[in-house]
Write an enzyme that holds these catalytic residues in place. Sequence first.
Site, PDB file in Angstrom:
ATOM      1  N   TYR A  71       0.854  -1.188   0.000  1.00 25.32           N
ATOM      2  CA  TYR A  71       0.000   0.000   0.000  1.00 25.32           C
ATOM      3  C   TYR A  71       0.884   1.228   0.000  1.00 25.32           C
ATOM      4  O   TYR A  71       1.834   1.302   0.784  1.00 25.32           O
ATOM      5  CB  TYR A  71      -0.902  -0.005   1.241  1.00 25.32           C
ATOM      6  CG  TYR A  71      -1.783   1.215   1.370  1.00 25.32           C
ATOM      7  CD1 TYR A  71      -1.556   2.156   2.375  1.00 25.32           C
ATOM      8  CD2 TYR A  71      -2.849   1.425   0.502  1.00 25.32           C
ATOM      9  CE1 TYR A  71      -2.372   3.275   2.504  1.00 25.32           C
ATOM     10  CE2 TYR A  71      -3.669   2.547   0.624  1.00 25.32           C
ATOM     11  CZ  TYR A  71      -3.430   3.468   1.628  1.00 25.32           C
ATOM     12  OH  TYR A  71      -4.223   4.574   1.749  1.00 25.32           O
ATOM     13  N   LYS A 119       4.981   9.780   8.200  1.00 23.72           N
ATOM     14  CA  LYS A 119       4.713   9.321   9.569  1.00 23.72           C
ATOM     15  C   LYS A 119       5.704   9.871  10.602  1.00 23.72           C
ATOM     16  O   LYS A 119       5.574  11.006  11.070  1.00 23.72           O
ATOM     17  CB  LYS A 119       4.665   7.792   9.603  1.00 23.72           C
ATOM     18  CG  LYS A 119       3.492   7.214   8.773  1.00 23.72           C
ATOM     19  CD  LYS A 119       3.399   5.729   8.875  1.00 23.72           C
ATOM     20  CE  LYS A 119       2.404   5.153   7.882  1.00 23.72           C
ATOM     21  NZ  LYS A 119       1.008   5.199   8.351  1.00 23.72           N
ATOM     22  N   ASP A 176       9.322   2.745  -0.818  1.00 15.68           N
ATOM     23  CA  ASP A 176       8.321   3.428  -0.007  1.00 15.68           C
ATOM     24  C   ASP A 176       8.630   3.106   1.460  1.00 15.68           C
ATOM     25  O   ASP A 176       8.261   2.045   1.960  1.00 15.68           O
ATOM     26  CB  ASP A 176       6.914   2.956  -0.393  1.00 15.68           C
ATOM     27  CG  ASP A 176       5.859   3.599   0.488  1.00 15.68           C
ATOM     28  OD1 ASP A 176       4.661   3.435   0.182  1.00 15.68           O
ATOM     29  OD2 ASP A 176       6.221   4.245   1.495  1.00 15.68           O
TER      30      ASP A 176
HETATM   31  P1  KE4 Z   1      -0.575   8.582   4.253  1.00 16.78           P
HETATM   32  O1  KE4 Z   1      -1.059   9.252   2.994  1.00 16.78           O
HETATM   33  O2  KE4 Z   1      -1.686   7.820   4.957  1.00 16.78           O
HETATM   34  O3  KE4 Z   1       0.170   9.539   5.184  1.00 16.78           O
HETATM   35  O4  KE4 Z   1       0.526   7.497   3.861  1.00 16.78           O
HETATM   36  C1  KE4 Z   1       0.189   6.523   2.928  1.00 16.78           C
HETATM   37  C2  KE4 Z   1       1.138   5.350   3.070  1.00 16.78           C
HETATM   38  C3  KE4 Z   1       2.157   5.200   2.158  1.00 16.78           C
HETATM   39  N1  KE4 Z   1       3.041   4.179   2.246  1.00 16.78           N
HETATM   40  C4  KE4 Z   1       2.954   3.274   3.251  1.00 16.78           C
HETATM   41  C5  KE4 Z   1       3.946   2.165   3.319  1.00 16.78           C
HETATM   42  C6  KE4 Z   1       1.932   3.382   4.223  1.00 16.78           C
HETATM   43  O5  KE4 Z   1       1.854   2.461   5.220  1.00 16.78           O
HETATM   44  C7  KE4 Z   1       1.004   4.439   4.145  1.00 16.78           C
HETATM   45  C8  KE4 Z   1      -0.146   4.599   5.125  1.00 16.78           C
HETATM   46  N2  KE4 Z   1      -0.292   3.575   6.097  1.00 16.78           N
HETATM   47  C9  KE4 Z   1      -1.642   3.326   6.567  1.00 16.78           C
HETATM   48  C10 KE4 Z   1      -1.569   2.238   7.639  1.00 16.78           C
HETATM   49  N3  KE4 Z   1      -1.235   0.968   7.100  1.00 16.78           N
HETATM   50  C11 KE4 Z   1      -2.303   4.560   7.068  1.00 16.78           C
HETATM   51  C12 KE4 Z   1      -3.541   4.335   7.893  1.00 16.78           C
HETATM   52  C13 KE4 Z   1      -4.770   4.871   7.238  1.00 16.78           C
HETATM   53  O6  KE4 Z   1      -4.898   4.708   5.997  1.00 16.78           O
HETATM   54  O7  KE4 Z   1      -5.602   5.445   7.974  1.00 16.78           O
END
Ligand code: KE4
Length: 430
Positions: A145, A268, A240
């Site tokens: 993801y 994060k 990523d």
């Molecule tokens: P954000 O756009 O949510 O800040 O980051 C996206 C993203 C990109 N790459 C990786 C490896 C990630 O894990 C994420 C976001 N992680 C999720 C939790 N697995 C965010 C939680 C959510 O979607 O509310």
Amino acid sequence: MNPRTASAAAFAEAKRIIPGGVNSPVRAFRGVGGEPFFVNRAEGAHIWDIDGNELIDYVGTWGPAILGHAPEVVVTAIRETAARGVSFGIPNPLEIEMARLITQWIPSIQKVRMVNSGTEATMSALRLARGFTGRNKVVKFEGCYHGHVDSLLVRAGSGALTHGEPDSAGIPRAFSDLTLSLPFNDTQILRDVFAREGGEIAAVILEPIPANAGLYFPQPGFLEELRRLCTEHGALLIFDEVMTGFRVARGGAQELYGITPDLTALGKIIGGGLPVGAFGGRADIMDRLSPDGPVYQAGTLSGNPLAMAAGLAQLKELERVNGWKRLEELGATLETAMSDLLRQQNRGMAFQRVGSMFCLFFTGGPVLNLADAQRSDREAFGRYFHGCLERGVYLAPSQFETGFLSLAHSEADLEKTARAIAESVNASWR
Ligand code: KE4
């Protein structure tokens, strides 16, 4: 536990005016059943819901809270910086300090640009890779993801997987046709795809340690072969590290595995809990970004002083106390307790961990890719999740997520957690 009457009322109200009652789907507990609780406050490794229940938190706002919640150094930095202005939209010295720290801690990043989320980081890195190579195709891996980027919501993990929408609606076929999604850890398929269309591939993007379909690891040789193929065919390798960056090591997964990507996406932890992302890499690639180059990318709040100050305070504290050593100790303690439990259970379960990141799969291990992870018993996982919640332990509300330890977790927290997990696992199998 107090009955969650206030949370129930809040959720009913939220659903009236917020889609699904949440501002991010995975919070809706659809992966585990039941309704989410609403948080009142958080401090250290603990959170309190609006019904007064105290919980040991292993979600850590999905990764950012590596020091625990509301760490004094971060709160002070935010308070002091806010008094001088929250955002300027004008270059400020804190942006240079953050760029200097990132380029020093992650040597593959020669230049870096701040954005406001992990999604923006991966989206921008992808556009830059396409602009730099003049190619359109992108390779990703099933279950990984990378945020809700149109081109990457193909066989995606995290909430997309939890809600059974690995391929979201609303994405033109023309976009997803340019995205090849391959099984992780399969070097033969990788070689075949590159042999067939390597000259059309702009980039390969991956979580070097996939943590959005549960947590699993690159098998020996996989990342090395990926690096070799990208170099041979002129495709860019994008790591990523939104989740792994500054968590699994000071230099992230690329330091752990000794692989040098061309571009890296971060997020994060670098925001200390405030909205921040970043992408960076080889200077010759990054220099193609506007205003010097033809690849446009922008953001009103990118590099704003509040987020920079919070992120810098968190990262400097992490280094000051050598937090990675302590996180490994905490992770090893939890893993020992889990290994004892699984031996007693002798059921199809697998506990997988790297540093402070962990996942308990309700399927036999090892789990090496999405297909393995999807064999998990999600009903049993849901019963386990709620069993732990009722015993004061808050885990990620989906089998397809990863748990996080922080520097604020104590041995007492871990002892209570291990007992809660053991009791819940016993009760969760039918
Ligand atoms: P954000 O756009 O949510 O800040 O980051 C996206 C993203 C990109 N790459 C990786 C490896 C990630 O894990 C994420 C976001 N992680 C999720 C939790 N697995 C965010 C939680 C959510 O979607 O509310």
